[in-house]
Design a protein around this motif. Structure first.
Motif, mmCIF file in Angstrom:
data_model
loop_
_atom_site.group_PDB
_atom_site.id
_atom_site.type_symbol
_atom_site.label_atom_id
_atom_site.label_comp_id
_atom_site.label_asym_id
_atom_site.label_seq_id
_atom_site.Cartn_x
_atom_site.Cartn_y
_atom_site.Cartn_z
ATOM 1 N N TYR A 185 0.894 -1.176 0.021
ATOM 2 C CA TYR A 185 -0.063 -0.067 0.216
ATOM 3 C C TYR A 185 0.801 1.155 0.106
ATOM 4 O O TYR A 185 1.973 1.297 0.392
ATOM 5 C CB TYR A 185 -0.805 -0.051 0.932
ATOM 6 N N SER A 197 0.250 5.360 1.309
ATOM 7 C CA SER A 197 -0.957 6.319 1.905
ATOM 8 C C SER A 197 -0.074 7.439 2.338
ATOM 9 O O SER A 197 1.127 7.568 2.770
ATOM 10 C CB SER A 197 -1.477 5.507 2.945
ATOM 11 N N GLY A 249 -3.126 8.490 5.666
ATOM 12 C CA GLY A 249 -3.664 7.685 6.473
ATOM 13 C C GLY A 249 -4.845 6.955 6.107
ATOM 14 O O GLY A 249 -5.267 6.023 6.776
ATOM 15 N N ARG A 273 -3.884 3.534 4.256
ATOM 16 C CA ARG A 273 -3.145 2.905 5.488
ATOM 17 C C ARG A 273 -4.158 1.976 6.247
ATOM 18 O O ARG A 273 -4.154 0.963 6.636
ATOM 19 C CB ARG A 273 -2.362 3.665 6.255
ATOM 20 N N THR A 298 -4.377 -2.062 6.238
ATOM 21 C CA THR A 298 -4.281 -2.910 7.516
ATOM 22 C C THR A 298 -5.314 -3.540 7.998
ATOM 23 O O THR A 298 -5.357 -4.380 8.514
ATOM 24 C CB THR A 298 -3.653 -1.864 8.547
ATOM 25 N N ASP A 318 3.960 -1.045 3.660
ATOM 26 C CA ASP A 318 4.127 0.292 3.254
ATOM 27 C C ASP A 318 5.156 0.269 1.890
ATOM 28 O O ASP A 318 6.172 0.194 2.404
ATOM 29 C CB ASP A 318 4.363 1.283 4.073
#
Length: 263
Positions: A4, A6, A9, A12, A16, A28
């Motif tokens: 991912y 981000s 956020g 993220r 997650t 990440d």
């Protein structure tokens, strides 16, 4: 495994959360040195039927440049025999961004089996008609997203195929005309500046920049490198505790948002 990107956020949280529901890891891509990765060991560490996911925010109705670069850097056909999915976060709609990702995965010998979008709070504030969402809308989007993410995770678990996207009106125009112009001409750091009367020299902007594009030491104001690495995620702007970071003059009275600030 879910790879991912981000900035503020939203993605993220989506990545997650899905990874937790699927009992897999979320990585990440900004924390990875792709050139140094041992891909043979990486694939060997995956379970036999583990899916591979890509998660990212929509930038101008296209995948962010940094995610496209990551996909192009993967060894050819590395995940050719696996179920591959993509999940994007967006303020409103996606255009044909996932078609672009699907084509780029195909060029690397992989097939995108399933794609879905999750509506999250708006973060782009650099155009006159764009701002963060009002608090009530922000909260409503996040509450709705919790159910949405659970549904997406279940569909991935079932190995569903196809797409579940809000593409918007005239998606081809959004992606290939407006989005193409936006990503070629407007995704850069040229207009970022710091209000010296407000900046408290905390270094937060440099810390949260996912591409390391901000130079900072406590004796001077933050400086953008202007080296074409800026991905337009606005993490620096949204995380500034004093609203000292500006993009030209247009953001001075705009809102700020990052996932976790008031959640």
């Amino acid at each position: 495994m879910i790879y991912y990107f981000s900035g503020t956020g939203n993605t993220r949280w989506v990545a997650t959360r899905i990874a937790y529901m699927l009992n897999c890891k979320a990585a990440d891509i900004c924390q990875m040195d792709v050139e140094a990765l041992d891909f043979k060991a990486l694939t060997a560490s995956l379970t036999a039927d583990e899916p591979i996911g890509f998660a990212f925010p929509i930038h101008g109705w296209q995948p962010p440049r940094i995610m496209r670069q990551f996909v192009s850097s993967l060894p050819h056909s590395i995940f050719a025999d696996r179920y591959v999915f993509a999940v994007c976060s967006c303020g409103d709609d996606t255009g044909m961004a996932l078609d672009i990702l699907g084509d780029e995965l195909k060029s690397r010998g992989m097939h995108l089996s399933f794609s879905a979008s999750v509506q999250m709070p708006n973060t782009y504030v650099c155009l006159p008609f764009m701002d963060t969402d009002p608090n009530e809308l922000e909260k409503r989007k996040i509450e709705n997203a919790k159910m949405r993410v659970s549904d997406i995770a279940e569909r991935i678990r079932r190995r569903d195929k196809g797409e579940d996207l809000v593409k918007g009106t005239a998606p081809w125009l959004l992606t290939h005309v407006i989005g193409e112009y936006f990503n070629r001409r407007m995704v850069n750091d040229r207009k970022f500046r710091v209000d010296s009367d407000v900046c408290i020299h905390c270094g937060m902007c440099a810390k949260v920049c996912p591409v390391g594009n901000i130079q900072y030491d406590s004796s001077s104001l933050p400086q953008w490198k202007h080296d074409a690495t800026c991905t337009g995620c606005m993490a620096c702007y949204h995380h500034c505790p004093r609203h000292a970071i500006l993009f030209g003059s247009i953001t001075r009275k705009k809102g700020q948002y990052f996932f976790g600030a008031k959640k």
